[in-house]
Design a protein around this motif. Sequence first.
Motif, PDB file in Angstrom:
ATOM      1  N   ILE A  22       2.195  -7.731  -0.691  1.00 21.74           N
ATOM      2  CA  ILE A  22       3.149  -7.948   0.128  1.00 21.74           C
ATOM      3  C   ILE A  22       2.652  -6.314   0.854  1.00 21.74           C
ATOM      4  CG2 ILE A  22       4.900  -8.260   1.574  1.00 21.74           C
ATOM      5  CD1 ILE A  22       5.597 -10.279  -0.743  1.00 21.74           C
ATOM      6  N   PHE A  23       2.792  -6.112   2.138  1.00 26.19           N
ATOM      7  CA  PHE A  23       1.979  -4.458   2.557  1.00 26.19           C
ATOM      8  C   PHE A  23       3.536  -4.343   3.670  1.00 26.19           C
ATOM      9  CE2 PHE A  23      -2.205  -5.342   0.731  1.00 26.19           C
ATOM     10  CZ  PHE A  23      -1.902  -5.067   0.010  1.00 26.19           C
ATOM     11  N   TYR A  24       3.365  -2.742   3.325  1.00 28.24           N
ATOM     12  CA  TYR A  24       4.473  -2.818   4.263  1.00 28.24           C
ATOM     13  C   TYR A  24       3.089  -1.513   5.087  1.00 28.24           C
ATOM     14  CZ  TYR A  24       8.395  -5.779   3.352  1.00 28.24           C
ATOM     15  OH  TYR A  24       9.749  -6.427   2.892  1.00 28.24           O
TER      16      TYR A  24
ATOM     17  N   ASN B 286       8.160   1.544   7.316  1.00 31.17           N
ATOM     18  CA  ASN B 286       8.381   0.555   6.929  1.00 31.17           C
ATOM     19  C   ASN B 286       8.273  -1.350   7.584  1.00 31.17           C
ATOM     20  OD1 ASN B 286      10.391   3.384   7.241  1.00 31.17           O
ATOM     21  ND2 ASN B 286       9.598   2.936   4.905  1.00 31.17           N
ATOM     22  N   GLN B 287       7.463  -1.188   8.139  1.00 28.92           N
ATOM     23  CA  GLN B 287       7.698  -3.243   8.919  1.00 28.92           C
ATOM     24  C   GLN B 287       6.930  -4.167   7.664  1.00 28.92           C
ATOM     25  OE1 GLN B 287       9.810  -4.318  11.317  1.00 28.92           O
ATOM     26  NE2 GLN B 287      10.372  -1.761  10.196  1.00 28.92           N
ATOM     27  N   LEU B 288       7.264  -4.901   7.923  1.00 24.98           N
ATOM     28  CA  LEU B 288       6.050  -5.642   6.989  1.00 24.98           C
ATOM     29  C   LEU B 288       5.005  -6.319   8.057  1.00 24.98           C
ATOM     30  CD1 LEU B 288       5.582  -7.670   4.292  1.00 24.98           C
ATOM     31  CD2 LEU B 288       6.603  -9.449   6.151  1.00 24.98           C
ATOM     32  N   ILE B 289       3.863  -6.242   6.923  1.00 21.39           N
ATOM     33  CA  ILE B 289       2.332  -5.829   8.042  1.00 21.39           C
ATOM     34  C   ILE B 289       2.211  -7.985   7.717  1.00 21.39           C
ATOM     35  CG2 ILE B 289      -0.100  -6.241   7.699  1.00 21.39           C
ATOM     36  CD1 ILE B 289       0.664  -3.153   6.395  1.00 21.39           C
TER      37      ILE B 289
ATOM     38  N   THR C   6       0.862   4.070  -7.781  1.00 21.87           N
ATOM     39  CA  THR C   6       0.707   3.568  -6.683  1.00 21.87           C
ATOM     40  C   THR C   6       2.418   2.843  -6.457  1.00 21.87           C
ATOM     41  OG1 THR C   6       0.004   2.408  -7.025  1.00 21.87           O
ATOM     42  CG2 THR C   6      -1.500   4.050  -6.517  1.00 21.87           C
ATOM     43  N   ASP C   7       2.828   2.900  -5.267  1.00 17.22           N
ATOM     44  CA  ASP C   7       4.082   2.306  -4.502  1.00 17.22           C
ATOM     45  C   ASP C   7       2.757   0.568  -4.338  1.00 17.22           C
ATOM     46  OD1 ASP C   7       5.722   0.675  -3.048  1.00 17.22           O
ATOM     47  OD2 ASP C   7       5.421   1.760  -0.611  1.00 17.22           O
ATOM     48  N   ALA C   8       3.819  -0.460  -5.326  1.00 14.54           N
ATOM     49  CA  ALA C   8       3.372  -1.561  -4.543  1.00 14.54           C
ATOM     50  C   ALA C   8       2.581  -2.092  -3.808  1.00 14.54           C
ATOM     51  CB  ALA C   8       4.738  -3.274  -5.604  1.00 14.54           C
ATOM     52  N   PHE C   9       4.013  -2.336  -2.238  1.00 14.81           N
ATOM     53  CA  PHE C   9       3.664  -2.237  -1.093  1.00 14.81           C
ATOM     54  C   PHE C   9       3.582  -1.232   0.099  1.00 14.81           C
ATOM     55  CE2 PHE C   9       7.858  -3.723  -3.190  1.00 14.81           C
ATOM     56  CZ  PHE C   9       7.780  -4.736  -2.819  1.00 14.81           C
ATOM     57  N   ASP C  10       2.235  -0.162  -0.482  1.00 13.47           N
ATOM     58  CA  ASP C  10       1.805   0.165  -0.028  1.00 13.47           C
ATOM     59  C   ASP C  10      -0.233  -0.011  -0.203  1.00 13.47           C
ATOM     60  OD1 ASP C  10       0.458   2.368   1.497  1.00 13.47           O
ATOM     61  OD2 ASP C  10       0.926   4.357   0.415  1.00 13.47           O
TER      62      ASP C  10
ATOM     63  N   GLU D 192       1.721  13.249   0.197  1.00  8.55           N
ATOM     64  CA  GLU D 192       3.052  13.855  -0.595  1.00  8.55           C
ATOM     65  C   GLU D 192       3.427  12.538  -1.562  1.00  8.55           C
ATOM     66  OE1 GLU D 192       5.825  14.574   2.281  1.00  8.55           O
ATOM     67  OE2 GLU D 192       5.920  13.242   3.130  1.00  8.55           O
ATOM     68  N   ASN D 193       4.759  13.271  -2.095  1.00  2.00           N
ATOM     69  CA  ASN D 193       4.969  11.616  -3.116  1.00  2.00           C
ATOM     70  C   ASN D 193       6.698  11.539  -1.877  1.00  2.00           C
ATOM     71  OD1 ASN D 193       3.718  11.244  -5.364  1.00  2.00           O
ATOM     72  ND2 ASN D 193       4.931  13.664  -6.198  1.00  2.00           N
ATOM     73  N   ALA D 194       6.948  10.056  -1.977  1.00  2.00           N
ATOM     74  CA  ALA D 194       7.863   9.845  -1.778  1.00  2.00           C
ATOM     75  C   ALA D 194       8.290   8.173  -1.765  1.00  2.00           C
ATOM     76  CB  ALA D 194       7.133   9.796   0.087  1.00  2.00           C
ATOM     77  N   PRO D 195       9.677   7.715  -1.104  1.00  2.00           N
ATOM     78  CA  PRO D 195      10.052   6.864  -1.548  1.00  2.00           C
ATOM     79  C   PRO D 195       9.142   5.794  -1.275  1.00  2.00           C
ATOM     80  CG  PRO D 195      11.769   7.551  -1.076  1.00  2.00           C
ATOM     81  CD  PRO D 195      10.285   8.565  -0.409  1.00  2.00           C
ATOM     82  N   SER D 196       9.359   3.833  -1.600  1.00  2.00           N
ATOM     83  CA  SER D 196       8.759   3.109  -1.638  1.00  2.00           C
ATOM     84  C   SER D 196       8.655   2.350   0.517  1.00  2.00           C
ATOM     85  CB  SER D 196       9.163   1.414  -1.934  1.00  2.00           C
ATOM     86  OG  SER D 196       7.930   0.469  -1.948  1.00  2.00           O
ATOM     87  N   LEU D 197       7.312   1.533   0.546  1.00  2.00           N
ATOM     88  CA  LEU D 197       7.673   1.751   1.895  1.00  2.00           C
ATOM     89  C   LEU D 197       8.821   0.237   2.189  1.00  2.00           C
ATOM     90  CD1 LEU D 197       3.926   1.440   2.565  1.00  2.00           C
ATOM     91  CD2 LEU D 197       5.595   3.731   3.813  1.00  2.00           C
ATOM     92  N   ASN D 198       9.208  -0.835   1.623  1.00  2.00           N
ATOM     93  CA  ASN D 198       9.649  -1.414   0.781  1.00  2.00           C
ATOM     94  C   ASN D 198      11.083  -0.648   1.118  1.00  2.00           C
ATOM     95  OD1 ASN D 198      11.366  -3.543   1.311  1.00  2.00           O
ATOM     96  ND2 ASN D 198       9.532  -4.640  -0.969  1.00  2.00           N
ATOM     97  N   LEU D 199      11.750  -0.773   1.990  1.00  2.00           N
ATOM     98  CA  LEU D 199      13.170  -0.254   1.842  1.00  2.00           C
ATOM     99  C   LEU D 199      14.150  -0.735   1.218  1.00  2.00           C
ATOM    100  CD1 LEU D 199      13.824   0.296   6.070  1.00  2.00           C
ATOM    101  CD2 LEU D 199      12.962   1.758   3.645  1.00  2.00           C
TER     102      LEU D 199
END
Length: 359
Positions: A27-29, A33-36, A169-173, A215-222
Amino acid sequence: MPNTVIIGSGSYIPENVIEGSHFKDSIFYDDNNQLIEKPTEEIIEKFVDITEIKRRRYLNPEDFNSDLGHRASLEAIADAGIDKEEIDYIIYATNFGEVDTDGVPNFMPSLSAKLNGKLGIKRRDCVNYDMIFGCPGWVEGLILADTLIKAGKAKTVLVVGGETLSRVTDAFDRNKMIFADGAGAVVVRATDDTTVGVIADKTLCDNGEEICFLENAPSLNLEADQSKLYIRMRGRKIYEYALKNVPDAIKATIEKANLDISDISKILIHQANAKMDYAMIGRLFKLYGQKEYDHAISPMTIQELGNSSVATVPTLFDLIKKGKLEGQQFTPGSHIIFTSVGAGMNINCVVYKFPEGKI
Protein backbone atom coordinates in the motif's frame (compact mmCIF):
# COMPACT_ATOMS: atom_id res chain seq x y z
CA MET A 1 54.80 11.41 -6.86
CA PRO A 2 53.21 7.98 -7.38
CA ASN A 3 49.92 7.21 -9.08
CA THR A 4 47.23 4.76 -8.02
CA VAL A 5 46.29 1.63 -9.99
CA ILE A 6 43.65 -1.00 -9.35
CA ILE A 7 45.30 -4.41 -8.98
CA GLY A 8 42.30 -6.49 -7.92
CA SER A 9 38.52 -6.35 -7.66
CA GLY A 10 35.65 -8.30 -6.15
CA SER A 11 31.91 -8.07 -5.61
CA TYR A 12 29.15 -9.80 -3.75
CA ILE A 13 25.66 -9.88 -5.24
CA PRO A 14 23.10 -11.38 -2.84
CA GLU A 15 21.37 -14.50 -4.09
CA ASN A 16 17.80 -13.39 -3.32
CA VAL A 17 16.20 -12.12 -6.54
CA ILE A 18 13.26 -9.80 -5.80
CA GLU A 19 10.78 -9.48 -8.65
CA GLY A 20 8.17 -6.75 -9.03
CA SER A 21 5.54 -9.22 -7.87
CA HIS A 22 7.16 -9.06 -4.41
CA PHE A 23 5.44 -5.68 -3.95
CA LYS A 24 1.98 -6.60 -5.27
CA ASP A 25 0.37 -6.43 -1.82
CA SER A 26 1.98 -3.12 -0.88
CA ILE A 27 0.00 0.00 0.00
CA PHE A 28 1.68 3.21 -1.14
CA TYR A 29 1.43 6.82 0.03
CA ASP A 30 2.71 9.91 -1.78
CA ASP A 31 5.04 12.62 -0.45
CA ASN A 32 2.02 14.49 0.93
CA ASN A 33 1.13 11.47 3.09
CA GLN A 34 -1.92 10.73 0.94
CA LEU A 35 -2.92 7.21 -0.03
CA ILE A 36 -2.23 6.51 -3.71
CA GLU A 37 -5.52 5.19 -5.07
CA LYS A 38 -4.12 3.63 -8.24
CA PRO A 39 -3.93 -0.19 -8.42
CA THR A 40 -0.59 -1.49 -7.13
CA GLU A 41 0.05 -3.37 -10.37
CA GLU A 42 -0.21 -0.07 -12.27
CA ILE A 43 2.21 1.63 -9.86
CA ILE A 44 4.74 -1.19 -10.30
CA GLU A 45 4.40 -1.11 -14.09
CA LYS A 46 4.96 2.66 -14.24
CA PHE A 47 7.93 2.29 -11.89
CA VAL A 48 9.58 -0.20 -14.26
CA ASP A 49 8.91 2.06 -17.26
CA ILE A 50 10.72 4.96 -15.59
CA THR A 51 13.58 3.24 -13.77
CA GLU A 52 13.95 0.04 -15.87
CA ILE A 53 14.41 -1.84 -12.58
CA LYS A 54 12.76 -5.21 -13.11
CA ARG A 55 14.60 -7.07 -10.36
CA ARG A 56 16.81 -6.30 -7.39
CA ARG A 57 18.82 -8.31 -4.84
CA TYR A 58 18.26 -8.56 -1.08
CA LEU A 59 20.62 -10.00 1.50
CA ASN A 60 19.76 -13.00 3.69
CA PRO A 61 18.24 -12.30 7.13
CA GLU A 62 21.34 -13.65 8.88
CA ASP A 63 23.72 -11.43 6.90
CA PHE A 64 24.94 -7.90 7.60
CA ASN A 65 26.69 -5.21 5.59
CA SER A 66 30.11 -6.25 6.89
CA ASP A 67 29.46 -9.82 5.70
CA LEU A 68 28.78 -8.61 2.18
CA GLY A 69 31.87 -6.37 2.27
CA HIS A 70 33.94 -9.23 3.64
CA ARG A 71 33.03 -11.53 0.74
CA ALA A 72 33.73 -8.83 -1.86
CA SER A 73 37.04 -7.98 -0.15
CA LEU A 74 38.25 -11.58 -0.02
CA GLU A 75 37.60 -11.82 -3.76
CA ALA A 76 39.42 -8.54 -4.44
CA ILE A 77 42.43 -9.54 -2.33
CA ALA A 78 42.64 -12.91 -4.07
CA ASP A 79 42.31 -11.22 -7.47
CA ALA A 80 45.12 -8.83 -6.54
CA GLY A 81 47.33 -11.75 -5.52
CA ILE A 82 48.52 -10.03 -2.34
CA ASP A 83 48.80 -10.95 1.31
CA LYS A 84 46.15 -9.18 3.38
CA GLU A 85 48.92 -7.97 5.71
CA GLU A 86 50.13 -5.69 2.90
CA ILE A 87 47.01 -3.52 3.24
CA ASP A 88 47.79 -0.12 4.78
CA TYR A 89 44.24 1.32 4.83
CA ILE A 90 40.73 -0.06 4.64
CA ILE A 91 38.20 2.51 3.38
CA TYR A 92 34.59 1.33 3.68
CA ALA A 93 31.91 3.45 2.01
CA THR A 94 28.39 3.19 3.44
CA ASN A 95 25.37 5.31 4.32
CA PHE A 96 23.78 3.36 7.15
CA GLY A 97 26.56 1.20 8.57
CA GLU A 98 25.73 -2.18 10.06
CA VAL A 99 21.92 -2.18 9.87
CA ASP A 100 20.14 -4.84 11.94
CA THR A 101 16.99 -6.70 10.89
CA ASP A 102 14.86 -4.05 12.64
CA GLY A 103 16.35 -1.36 10.42
CA VAL A 104 18.51 0.26 13.11
CA PRO A 105 21.85 1.65 11.80
CA ASN A 106 24.98 0.92 13.81
CA PHE A 107 28.36 2.63 13.40
CA MET A 108 30.07 1.37 16.55
CA PRO A 109 32.45 -0.18 15.89
CA SER A 110 32.86 1.19 12.38
CA LEU A 111 32.24 -1.03 9.38
CA SER A 112 35.87 -0.75 8.33
CA ALA A 113 36.95 -1.91 11.79
CA LYS A 114 34.55 -4.85 11.61
CA LEU A 115 35.87 -5.74 8.17
CA ASN A 116 39.45 -5.48 9.42
CA GLY A 117 38.57 -7.94 12.17
CA LYS A 118 36.78 -10.35 9.85
CA LEU A 119 39.73 -10.33 7.48
CA GLY A 120 41.95 -11.20 10.45
CA ILE A 121 44.60 -8.60 9.65
CA LYS A 122 47.26 -8.63 12.38
CA ARG A 123 49.02 -5.36 11.51
CA ARG A 124 48.04 -2.72 14.03
CA ASP A 125 49.03 0.05 11.62
CA CYS A 126 46.44 -1.05 9.05
CA VAL A 127 44.10 1.92 9.46
CA ASN A 128 40.33 1.56 9.10
CA TYR A 129 38.22 4.44 7.84
CA ASP A 130 34.47 4.72 7.12
CA MET A 131 33.45 6.96 4.22
CA ILE A 132 29.99 8.45 4.85
CA PHE A 133 29.38 10.40 1.65
CA GLY A 134 26.09 9.26 0.17
CA CYS A 135 25.97 7.15 -2.97
CA PRO A 136 29.25 8.72 -4.23
CA GLY A 137 31.02 7.15 -1.21
CA TRP A 138 32.95 4.45 -3.05
CA VAL A 139 34.22 6.87 -5.72
CA GLU A 140 35.23 9.28 -2.93
CA GLY A 141 36.95 6.38 -1.18
CA LEU A 142 38.98 5.80 -4.35
CA ILE A 143 39.86 9.50 -4.42
CA LEU A 144 40.93 9.35 -0.76
CA ALA A 145 43.04 6.26 -1.42
CA ASP A 146 44.77 8.08 -4.28
CA THR A 147 45.40 11.06 -1.98
CA LEU A 148 46.92 8.82 0.70
CA ILE A 149 49.14 7.10 -1.84
CA LYS A 150 50.29 10.36 -3.40
CA ALA A 151 51.05 11.72 0.10
CA GLY A 152 53.20 8.69 0.87
CA LYS A 153 50.89 7.55 3.67
CA ALA A 154 50.01 4.25 2.00
CA LYS A 155 51.11 1.88 -0.71
CA THR A 156 48.19 -0.54 -0.74
CA VAL A 157 44.56 0.33 0.07
CA LEU A 158 41.37 -1.74 0.13
CA VAL A 159 38.37 0.38 -0.98
CA VAL A 160 34.96 -1.15 -0.30
CA GLY A 161 31.38 -0.04 -0.95
CA GLY A 162 28.62 -1.98 0.79
CA GLU A 163 24.98 -1.28 1.58
CA THR A 164 21.84 -3.04 2.79
CA LEU A 165 19.16 -0.58 1.71
CA SER A 166 16.39 -3.16 1.86
CA ARG A 167 16.51 -2.74 5.65
CA VAL A 168 16.03 1.04 5.68
CA THR A 169 13.06 1.49 3.35
CA ASP A 170 9.57 2.62 4.28
CA ALA A 171 7.01 -0.11 3.57
CA PHE A 172 4.59 2.57 2.33
CA ASP A 173 7.01 4.38 -0.02
CA ARG A 174 6.96 3.26 -3.68
CA ASN A 175 10.61 4.31 -3.93
CA LYS A 176 11.44 1.24 -1.87
CA MET A 177 11.32 -0.67 -5.17
CA ILE A 178 14.48 1.16 -6.29
CA PHE A 179 16.76 0.02 -3.51
CA ALA A 180 18.89 -3.11 -3.25
CA ASP A 181 21.78 -4.69 -1.37
CA GLY A 182 25.32 -5.58 -2.38
CA ALA A 183 29.03 -4.89 -2.02
CA GLY A 184 31.99 -4.19 -4.27
CA ALA A 185 35.70 -3.80 -3.53
CA VAL A 186 39.01 -3.01 -5.15
CA VAL A 187 42.61 -3.20 -4.04
CA VAL A 188 44.67 -0.24 -5.24
CA ARG A 189 48.44 0.14 -5.12
CA ALA A 190 51.06 2.82 -5.70
CA THR A 191 52.84 2.84 -9.05
CA ASP A 192 55.74 4.94 -10.28
CA ASP A 193 54.14 5.13 -13.72
CA THR A 194 52.41 8.51 -13.57
CA THR A 195 50.68 7.98 -16.94
CA VAL A 196 48.28 5.29 -15.66
CA GLY A 197 45.76 4.79 -12.88
CA VAL A 198 43.88 7.71 -11.34
CA ILE A 199 44.92 10.66 -13.48
CA ALA A 200 42.23 13.23 -12.58
CA ASP A 201 39.41 13.66 -10.10
CA LYS A 202 36.83 16.21 -9.00
CA THR A 203 34.42 16.45 -6.07
CA LEU A 204 31.58 18.95 -5.60
CA CYS A 205 29.43 19.37 -2.50
CA ASP A 206 26.16 21.31 -2.56
CA ASN A 207 24.83 21.20 0.98
CA GLY A 208 22.38 24.10 1.04
CA GLU A 209 18.77 23.51 0.02
CA GLU A 210 19.98 20.29 -1.57
CA ILE A 211 20.57 18.77 1.86
CA CYS A 212 16.98 17.49 2.02
CA PHE A 213 16.85 15.88 -1.42
CA LEU A 214 17.95 12.59 0.16
CA GLU A 215 17.53 12.16 3.90
CA ASN A 216 16.06 10.04 6.67
CA ALA A 217 12.41 10.66 7.47
CA PRO A 218 9.40 8.98 9.16
CA SER A 219 6.96 6.75 7.29
CA LEU A 220 4.73 8.35 4.66
CA ASN A 221 1.83 6.60 6.36
CA LEU A 222 1.01 8.86 9.31
CA GLU A 223 -0.76 5.99 11.03
CA ALA A 224 2.46 3.96 11.07
CA ASP A 225 5.16 4.28 13.74
CA GLN A 226 6.56 7.80 13.24
CA SER A 227 9.55 7.27 15.54
CA LYS A 228 11.46 5.15 13.01
CA LEU A 229 13.35 6.81 10.19
CA TYR A 230 13.68 5.55 6.62
CA ILE A 231 15.49 6.64 3.49
CA ARG A 232 13.47 9.38 1.79
CA MET A 233 14.18 10.45 -1.77
CA ARG A 234 12.75 13.50 -3.52
CA GLY A 235 13.06 12.07 -7.00
CA ARG A 236 12.14 15.11 -9.09
CA LYS A 237 14.54 17.39 -7.17
CA ILE A 238 17.38 14.86 -7.51
CA TYR A 239 16.69 14.41 -11.23
CA GLU A 240 16.80 18.15 -11.90
CA TYR A 241 19.92 18.63 -9.77
CA ALA A 242 21.78 15.70 -11.34
CA LEU A 243 20.93 16.68 -14.91
CA LYS A 244 22.09 20.24 -14.29
CA ASN A 245 25.33 19.48 -12.44
CA VAL A 246 26.72 16.00 -13.13
CA PRO A 247 27.49 16.39 -16.88
CA ASP A 248 29.42 19.61 -16.19
CA ALA A 249 31.41 17.88 -13.42
CA ILE A 250 32.32 14.97 -15.68
CA LYS A 251 33.39 17.32 -18.50
CA ALA A 252 35.51 19.37 -16.08
CA THR A 253 37.29 16.19 -14.92
CA ILE A 254 37.93 15.05 -18.49
CA GLU A 255 39.43 18.47 -19.23
CA LYS A 256 41.53 18.28 -16.07
CA ALA A 257 43.01 15.07 -17.51
CA ASN A 258 43.70 16.94 -20.79
CA LEU A 259 41.40 14.58 -22.64
CA ASP A 260 38.32 14.77 -24.87
CA ILE A 261 35.11 12.73 -24.68
CA SER A 262 36.42 10.76 -27.67
CA ASP A 263 39.25 9.49 -25.44
CA ILE A 264 36.82 7.88 -22.98
CA SER A 265 35.90 4.23 -23.59
CA LYS A 266 33.54 3.64 -20.65
CA ILE A 267 31.57 5.74 -18.18
CA LEU A 268 30.75 3.81 -15.01
CA ILE A 269 28.03 5.91 -13.44
CA HIS A 270 26.13 5.27 -10.22
CA GLN A 271 22.77 3.83 -11.15
CA ALA A 272 19.73 5.02 -9.23
CA ASN A 273 17.35 5.45 -12.13
CA ALA A 274 17.96 4.42 -15.74
CA LYS A 275 16.03 7.38 -17.15
CA MET A 276 18.20 9.79 -15.14
CA ASP A 277 21.43 8.07 -16.18
CA TYR A 278 20.53 8.18 -19.86
CA ALA A 279 19.67 11.86 -19.52
CA MET A 280 22.95 12.71 -17.75
CA ILE A 281 25.14 10.90 -20.28
CA GLY A 282 23.14 12.38 -23.14
CA ARG A 283 23.61 15.88 -21.69
CA LEU A 284 27.36 15.22 -21.34
CA PHE A 285 27.69 14.39 -25.03
CA LYS A 286 25.65 17.47 -25.95
CA LEU A 287 28.25 19.55 -24.09
CA TYR A 288 30.68 18.23 -26.70
CA GLY A 289 28.30 19.04 -29.55
CA GLN A 290 27.11 15.45 -30.03
CA LYS A 291 23.36 14.84 -30.13
CA GLU A 292 23.61 11.05 -30.04
CA TYR A 293 25.88 8.57 -28.26
CA ASP A 294 26.47 4.83 -28.23
CA HIS A 295 24.79 3.52 -25.08
CA ALA A 296 27.47 0.83 -24.82
CA ILE A 297 29.79 3.48 -23.38
CA SER A 298 27.69 3.53 -20.21
CA PRO A 299 27.00 -0.08 -19.13
CA MET A 300 23.97 -0.71 -16.94
CA THR A 301 23.20 -3.25 -14.21
CA ILE A 302 20.27 -1.46 -12.59
CA GLN A 303 17.69 -3.48 -14.53
CA GLU A 304 18.69 -6.69 -12.74
CA LEU A 305 20.46 -5.53 -9.56
CA GLY A 306 18.63 -2.33 -8.60
CA ASN A 307 20.27 0.57 -6.77
CA SER A 308 22.72 -0.71 -4.15
CA SER A 309 24.10 2.79 -3.53
CA VAL A 310 27.86 2.76 -2.88
CA ALA A 311 28.11 -0.79 -4.25
CA THR A 312 26.84 -0.05 -7.77
CA VAL A 313 30.02 1.37 -9.31
CA PRO A 314 32.58 -1.11 -7.88
CA THR A 315 30.24 -4.03 -8.63
CA LEU A 316 29.84 -2.82 -12.22
CA PHE A 317 33.61 -2.48 -12.54
CA ASP A 318 34.21 -5.98 -11.22
CA LEU A 319 31.61 -7.59 -13.49
CA ILE A 320 33.09 -5.97 -16.60
CA LYS A 321 36.69 -6.67 -15.56
CA LYS A 322 35.89 -10.36 -15.16
CA GLY A 323 33.86 -10.69 -18.34
CA LYS A 324 30.56 -11.22 -16.51
CA LEU A 325 28.60 -8.44 -18.23
CA GLU A 326 27.62 -9.47 -21.73
CA GLY A 327 29.08 -7.36 -24.50
CA GLN A 328 31.27 -5.31 -22.15
CA GLN A 329 35.02 -5.33 -21.65
CA PHE A 330 37.87 -3.01 -20.75
CA THR A 331 40.70 -2.38 -23.18
CA PRO A 332 44.34 -2.11 -22.03
CA GLY A 333 45.55 1.48 -22.26
CA SER A 334 42.02 2.90 -22.40
CA HIS A 335 40.46 5.62 -20.24
CA ILE A 336 37.31 5.11 -18.20
CA ILE A 337 35.31 7.30 -15.83
CA PHE A 338 33.91 6.54 -12.38
CA THR A 339 31.22 9.01 -11.37
CA SER A 340 28.36 9.36 -8.92
CA VAL A 341 25.83 11.72 -7.38
CA GLY A 342 23.95 11.30 -4.13
CA ALA A 343 22.94 12.42 -0.66
CA GLY A 344 24.40 15.70 0.40
CA MET A 345 24.11 16.51 -2.48
CA ASN A 346 27.58 15.37 -3.48
CA ILE A 347 29.05 14.71 -6.92
CA ASN A 348 32.38 13.17 -7.83
CA CYS A 349 34.26 11.91 -10.85
CA VAL A 350 37.51 10.06 -11.54
CA VAL A 351 39.31 9.59 -14.84
CA TYR A 352 41.20 6.30 -14.76
CA LYS A 353 43.65 4.90 -17.33
CA PHE A 354 44.36 1.20 -17.57
CA PRO A 355 47.98 0.12 -17.94
CA GLU A 356 48.97 -1.55 -21.19
CA GLY A 357 48.89 -5.34 -21.05
CA LYS A 358 46.82 -7.42 -18.64
CA ILE A 359 43.97 -5.62 -16.89
